[in-house]
Design an enzyme around this catalytic site. Structure first.
Site, PDB file in Angstrom:
ATOM      1  N   ASP A 219      19.434  59.715  54.918  1.00 10.20           N
ATOM      2  CA  ASP A 219      20.192  59.942  53.755  1.00 10.20           C
ATOM      3  C   ASP A 219      21.835  59.529  53.867  1.00 10.20           C
ATOM      4  O   ASP A 219      22.104  59.381  55.086  1.00 10.20           O
ATOM      5  CB  ASP A 219      19.569  60.385  52.680  1.00 10.20           C
TER       6      ASP A 219
ATOM      7  N   ASP B 257      24.932  58.945  51.500  1.00 11.14           N
ATOM      8  CA  ASP B 257      25.430  59.206  50.418  1.00 11.14           C
ATOM      9  C   ASP B 257      24.870  60.827  49.987  1.00 11.14           C
ATOM     10  O   ASP B 257      23.825  61.089  49.782  1.00 11.14           O
ATOM     11  CB  ASP B 257      25.626  58.702  48.947  1.00 11.14           C
TER      12      ASP B 257
ATOM     13  N   ASP C 162      20.185  64.965  50.969  1.00 10.78           N
ATOM     14  CA  ASP C 162      20.916  65.856  49.927  1.00 10.78           C
ATOM     15  C   ASP C 162      19.978  65.733  48.296  1.00 10.78           C
ATOM     16  O   ASP C 162      20.206  67.017  47.527  1.00 10.78           O
ATOM     17  CB  ASP C 162      22.376  65.291  49.563  1.00 10.78           C
TER      18      ASP C 162
END
Length: 224
Positions: free
Chosen positions: A10, A12, A172
């Site tokens: 991922d 961001d 995240d």
């Protein structure tokens, strides 16, 4: 776990702390539409599900919701503002370039799967000198599907030539976990990103607190 071939990341909240830059672009947009601005911490709680949902949340938090007839214009204006928003090298989380270099030195292929729009993703990666790490990049509008759909991750895996038995996802939030599960691969969660609920409750195979812990955790998963 068989021989590891690829790691899909991922962006961001995993590789970069993009919330300040996103906040700058969102606030320019809100100001254009005569809305009050919002803070970085508010934006941290809004990101992760793609720009259209981010914008709906930002407009809902500052007054009336987005007029569906104006949604395309608002979205394109936001992309323009975001592309013009300089990305700070300080936004890269500690240890990211060094760790990615180490993974490449191990012979691993690296991919990126983000819900950030593709054209903005390309610009951000270029500005931060991170594009060179990834053989395959899928933005939130690259395909008809995006995370949490496993097809988003599977497309990156296919481009890397990685099998389900040879790939791991790193992210995240809950969308990363769900997409990895949908693609049939293990997933490592970072504890410092933008989760919408506690990281320990997301169901990842492992959790790391610092990006430099990733190589050792990949080894741990491989030996299970």
């Amino acid at each position: 776990m068989p021989q590891l071939q690829a790691v899909i990341f991922d962006l961001d909240g995993t590789l970069i702390d993009s919330a300040p830059d996103i906040t700058g672009a969102v606030n320019k947009l809100l100001t254009r539409y005569s809305r009050p601005t919002i803070g970085v911490e508010q934006v941290r709680g809004m990101v992760g599900d793609g720009a259209p949902i981010l914008l709906r949340r930002a407009f809902a938090a500052t007054g009336a919701e987005i007029d569906p007839l104006a949604s395309d214009e608002i979205y394109q204006t936001f992309l323009d503002y975001y592309e013009q928003q300089p990305s700070s090298l300080d936004s890269i989380f500690p240890g990211v370039p060094e760790t990615l270099d180490l993974l490449l030195a191990r012979g691993l292929k690296l991919g990126l799967c983000t819900n950030k729009p593709e054209r903005v993703t390309t610009e951000v990666l270029a500005q931060l000198d991170l594009a060179r790490y990834f053989e395959s990049v899928a933005g939130g509008d690259t395909l008809p599907v995006r995370k949490p759909d496993g097809g988003h991750v599977s497309w990156v895996m296919e481009r890397l030539g990685a099998s389900k038995d040879g790939a791991v996802m790193v992210g995240d939030n809950h969308n990363d976990i769900a997409a990895a599960r949908g693609a049939g691969i293990p997933v490592i969660a970072v504890s410092y990103g933008y989760p919408h609920f506690p990281t320990a409750e997301m169901g990842a195979d492992a959790i790391i607190d610092h990006f430099t812990e990733l190589p050792a955790m990949l080894d741990t998963l491989a030996n299970r």
